[in-house]
Design a protein around this motif. Structure first.
Motif, PDB file in Angstrom:
ATOM      1  N   GLU A 177       4.494 -37.044   7.001  1.00 22.82           N
ATOM      2  CA  GLU A 177       4.531 -36.811   5.554  1.00 22.82           C
ATOM      3  C   GLU A 177       5.952 -37.069   5.082  1.00 22.82           C
ATOM      4  O   GLU A 177       6.353 -36.595   4.037  1.00 22.82           O
ATOM      5  N   ALA A 199       1.170 -31.269   7.113  1.00 21.39           N
ATOM      6  CA  ALA A 199       0.044 -31.086   6.184  1.00 21.39           C
ATOM      7  C   ALA A 199      -1.217 -31.322   7.018  1.00 21.39           C
ATOM      8  O   ALA A 199      -1.148 -31.988   8.051  1.00 21.39           O
ATOM      9  N   GLN A 201      -3.361 -33.379   6.720  1.00 20.71           N
ATOM     10  CA  GLN A 201      -3.838 -34.677   6.244  1.00 20.71           C
ATOM     11  C   GLN A 201      -4.887 -35.327   7.160  1.00 20.71           C
ATOM     12  O   GLN A 201      -5.971 -35.687   6.719  1.00 20.71           O
ATOM     13  N   LYS A 204      -8.154 -33.299   7.537  1.00 20.69           N
ATOM     14  CA  LYS A 204      -9.067 -33.278   6.383  1.00 20.69           C
ATOM     15  C   LYS A 204      -9.785 -34.606   6.251  1.00 20.69           C
ATOM     16  O   LYS A 204     -10.954 -34.660   5.869  1.00 20.69           O
ATOM     17  N   ARG A 223       7.542 -28.170   7.671  1.00 18.51           N
ATOM     18  CA  ARG A 223       8.370 -29.376   7.669  1.00 18.51           C
ATOM     19  C   ARG A 223       9.813 -29.010   7.980  1.00 18.51           C
ATOM     20  O   ARG A 223      10.384 -28.140   7.331  1.00 18.51           O
ATOM     21  N   GLN A 237      -0.043 -24.824   0.732  1.00 18.89           N
ATOM     22  CA  GLN A 237      -0.679 -25.807  -0.147  1.00 18.89           C
ATOM     23  C   GLN A 237      -2.137 -25.437  -0.358  1.00 18.89           C
ATOM     24  O   GLN A 237      -2.788 -24.913   0.538  1.00 18.89           O
ATOM     25  N   ASN A 329       2.318 -41.571   1.471  1.00 16.63           N
ATOM     26  CA  ASN A 329       1.410 -41.143   2.508  1.00 16.63           C
ATOM     27  C   ASN A 329       0.837 -42.407   3.156  1.00 16.63           C
ATOM     28  O   ASN A 329       0.307 -43.264   2.444  1.00 16.63           O
ATOM     29  N   GLY A 367       0.033 -33.663  -5.324  1.00 15.32           N
ATOM     30  CA  GLY A 367      -0.039 -35.105  -5.111  1.00 15.32           C
ATOM     31  C   GLY A 367      -1.169 -35.435  -4.163  1.00 15.32           C
ATOM     32  O   GLY A 367      -1.567 -34.604  -3.346  1.00 15.32           O
ATOM     33  N   GLY A 368      -1.704 -36.629  -4.326  1.00 16.62           N
ATOM     34  CA  GLY A 368      -2.785 -37.029  -3.434  1.00 16.62           C
ATOM     35  C   GLY A 368      -3.128 -38.478  -3.650  1.00 16.62           C
ATOM     36  O   GLY A 368      -2.424 -39.200  -4.379  1.00 16.62           O
ATOM     37  N   SER A 369      -4.206 -38.901  -3.010  1.00 15.05           N
ATOM     38  CA  SER A 369      -4.577 -40.320  -3.121  1.00 15.05           C
ATOM     39  C   SER A 369      -6.014 -40.543  -2.673  1.00 15.05           C
ATOM     40  O   SER A 369      -6.623 -39.691  -2.024  1.00 15.05           O
ATOM     41  N   ARG A 371      -8.001 -42.691  -0.041  1.00 20.36           N
ATOM     42  CA  ARG A 371      -7.511 -43.144   1.272  1.00 20.36           C
ATOM     43  C   ARG A 371      -8.159 -44.462   1.673  1.00 20.36           C
ATOM     44  O   ARG A 371      -9.256 -44.804   1.211  1.00 20.36           O
ATOM     45  N   GLY A 412      -8.221 -37.233  -1.785  1.00 14.85           N
ATOM     46  CA  GLY A 412      -7.930 -35.810  -1.956  1.00 14.85           C
ATOM     47  C   GLY A 412      -6.605 -35.582  -2.629  1.00 14.85           C
ATOM     48  O   GLY A 412      -5.994 -36.488  -3.205  1.00 14.85           O
ATOM     49  N   ILE A 413      -6.170 -34.336  -2.503  1.00 18.28           N
ATOM     50  CA  ILE A 413      -4.938 -33.934  -3.184  1.00 18.28           C
ATOM     51  C   ILE A 413      -4.448 -32.655  -2.523  1.00 18.28           C
ATOM     52  O   ILE A 413      -5.213 -31.980  -1.830  1.00 18.28           O
ATOM     53  N   ALA A 414      -3.184 -32.346  -2.721  1.00 19.03           N
ATOM     54  CA  ALA A 414      -2.672 -31.048  -2.292  1.00 19.03           C
ATOM     55  C   ALA A 414      -1.728 -30.523  -3.362  1.00 19.03           C
ATOM     56  O   ALA A 414      -0.970 -31.293  -3.958  1.00 19.03           O
TER      57      ALA A 414
HETATM   58  N1  ASP Z   1      -0.977 -34.675   2.466  1.00 19.15           N
HETATM   59  C1  ASP Z   1      -0.377 -34.832   1.185  1.00 19.15           C
HETATM   60  C2  ASP Z   1       0.803 -33.882   1.052  1.00 19.15           C
HETATM   61  O1  ASP Z   1       0.926 -32.935   1.807  1.00 19.15           O
HETATM   62  C3  ASP Z   1      -1.319 -34.547   0.064  1.00 19.15           C
HETATM   63  C4  ASP Z   1      -2.494 -35.456   0.018  1.00 19.15           C
HETATM   64  O2  ASP Z   1      -2.302 -36.691  -0.039  1.00 19.15           O
HETATM   65  O3  ASP Z   1      -3.611 -34.951  -0.010  1.00 19.15           O
HETATM   66  O4  ASP Z   1       1.629 -34.031   0.172  1.00 19.15           O
END
Ligand code: ASP
Length: 469
Positions: A177, A199, A201, A204, A223, A237, A329, A367-369, A371, A412-414
């Motif tokens: 990350e 995360a 990531q 999930k 981190r 998160q 990401n 933030g998220g995206s 995938r 997704g998003i966090a």
């Molecule tokens: N894993 C990303 C983060 O921790 C969030 C995500 O893209 O879902 O910022």
């Protein structure tokens, strides 16, 4: 036989005028007026004034000895205060308790700082060393309560939309990350290390490959970053992932979650604009010279919340060494129209990611995206950022393989819970809304962590500490 009287919460004494109640808690302050002694008693729910009259000789004697932060249990009659003593600033300012019995449950040393203040002026190192005392402060109690309410709201909201919360492992493998991993040596596999998750990531996304479709988790992320601003080595998160969705679905669901949460938990707050404004990364940079613009019309209004989405981020950027790296990401997908560029590794600087950040009052709170759910696209991304075949095989093979067994499209998003709550509570930093935070240089002053371990432990782990020269 008479029933033993049950303790009630101090806040419930409000509705018991004329009755005898049993209360327990901490002595907040004692005001000795010679004949009359007033003691403010505090529990997790509220504070109330107690009065001890001189005719109750034994009790009077005991109360003369008690000091702030002693723990006591009392029985007493709930009286309406005389008219001129009513204090409407206090929750229980209309009543007082006439003490009839008292029992000291524990004494207390004089605390190293005052507890009835807001505590901002106390040296933070001392506050953190005695965090259990610091947390007795009304302000911090409130922060933890609001945090609980927000998390409960999120859990209920998402559960009602058929999400399930799934716990993912803490002992795992590196998942990039953009920060350093904390590592944990393995005793059973000497010379090997787990990484603590930056995360959840990969898990999930693997849950989407598992057919879960709607996942969330209130997740700890770890981190190992250099001291940088208001960061914590571990933070919380709201982590979320959905299958068969597009960017629009994720933005819509999360925007509504946030709006409903603010309305329910923080009705005094005003959301400046709904729906939340959206800006492309390019627009934000051109107009505000930052991708975290603070859009509040009035920055002095402490109740104003200005959210905005930043979208259309470049997928890659150049490192100082001139190599390509991912901007957010490595698992993010490109826009559909940029997929060929990604596959052909052409016009890399023009590839736009299906990535979105949520900004609140100038802070990134989420933030998220969408995938890449096809192996070849993820592989191409990993190659663009310069990973060797060997590295890709060692670290990402499970993802590439999982995507070959029918992974659905997903995204997704966090959200950073700590930052979000800190802003809602008008706190200057996230340490104020975390029960046991660390210092800027990642020490827990209360527990004295990190700490050395014994020679035996080192030997068991096959580790040796080299003295710094
Ligand atoms: N894993 C990303 C983060 O921790 C969030 C995500 O893209 O879902 O910022």
């Amino acid at each position: 036989m008479q029933n033993k009287m049950e303790r009630i919460s101090i806040k419930d004494a409000k509705n018991k005028i004329g009755e005898t109640v049993k209360l327990a808690g901490w002595v907040d302050v004692r005001r000795d007026h010679g004949k009359l002694i007033f003691v403010d008693l505090r529990d997790a729910s509220a504070k109330v004034q107690m009065v001890v009259t001189p005719d109750k000789k034994e009790i009077h004697k005991t109360v003369e000895t008690i000091r702030p932060e002693w723990v006591i249990e009392i029985e007493g009659k709930v009286n309406k205060r005389p008219e001129k003593m009513i204090n409407l600033d206090l929750l229980l300012g209309e009543i007082e308790i006439e003490v009839e019995k008292i029992n000291i449950l524990n004494s207390a040393k004089t605390p190293p700082f005052e507890i009835e203040t807001d505590g901002y002026d106390v040296d933070e190192e001392i506050r953190l060393k005695y965090r259990y005392l610091d947390l007795r402060r009304e302000r911090l109690q409130k922060n933890l309560r609001v945090r609980h309410e927000a998390i409960k709201f999120i859990r209920d909201y998402l559960s009602s939309q058929n999400f399930i919360e799934v716990e993912t492992p803490l002992l795992t493998k590196s998942t990039p990350e953009g920060a350093r991993d904390f590592v944990v040596p393995s005793r059973l596999q000497p010379g090997k290390f787990y990484a603590l998750p930056q995360a959840p990531q990969q898990y999930k996304q693997l849950l989407m490959a598992s057919g879960i479709e709607k996942y969330f988790q209130i997740a700890k992320c770890l981190r190992d970053e250099d001291t940088r601003g208001d960061r914590q080595p571990e933070f919380t998160q709201l982590d979320l992932e959905m299958s068969f969705v597009e960017k629009e679905d994720i933005l819509k669901l999360n925007e509504q979650l946030i709006i409903d949460l603010v309305k329910k938990i923080m009705p005094s707050k005003k959301i400046q604009a709904m729906p939340f404004p959206r800006l492309s990364y390019k627009e934000a940079m051109e107009k505000y010279d930052t991708d975290r613009p603070d859009l509040r019309d009035n920055k002095n209004d402490s109740d104003m919340l200005a959210f905005c989405w930043i979208i259309d981020f470049p997928m890659f950027k150049k490192t100082d060494k001139g190599e390509w790296t991912f901007t957010h990401n490595p698992f993010s997908a490109s826009r559909k129209e940029d997929q060929q560029k990604l596959l052909n590794k052409k016009d890399i600087d023009k590839i736009i990611a299906e990535q979105y950040d949520l900004i609140l009052n100038g802070f990134e709170i989420g933030g998220g995206s969408i995938r890449n759910h096809q192996s070849k696209l993820l592989k191409s991304t990993l190659e663009i950022i310069g990973l060797s075949d060997k590295n890709i095989k060692e670290n990402f093979n499970h993802m590439l393989e999982a995507f070959e067994y029918g992974a659905p499209p997903h995204g997704g998003i966090a959200f950073g819970i700590d930052r979000f709550i800190a802003i809602l509570q008008n706190e200057p930093n996230i340490r104020e809304v975390i029960a046991f935070p660390k210092t800027g240089d990642a020490r827990d002053l209360m527990m004295s962590a990190p700490s050395e371990i014994s020679k035996e432990q080192l030997k068991e782990l096959g580790l040796e500490i080299k003295k710094k020269k």
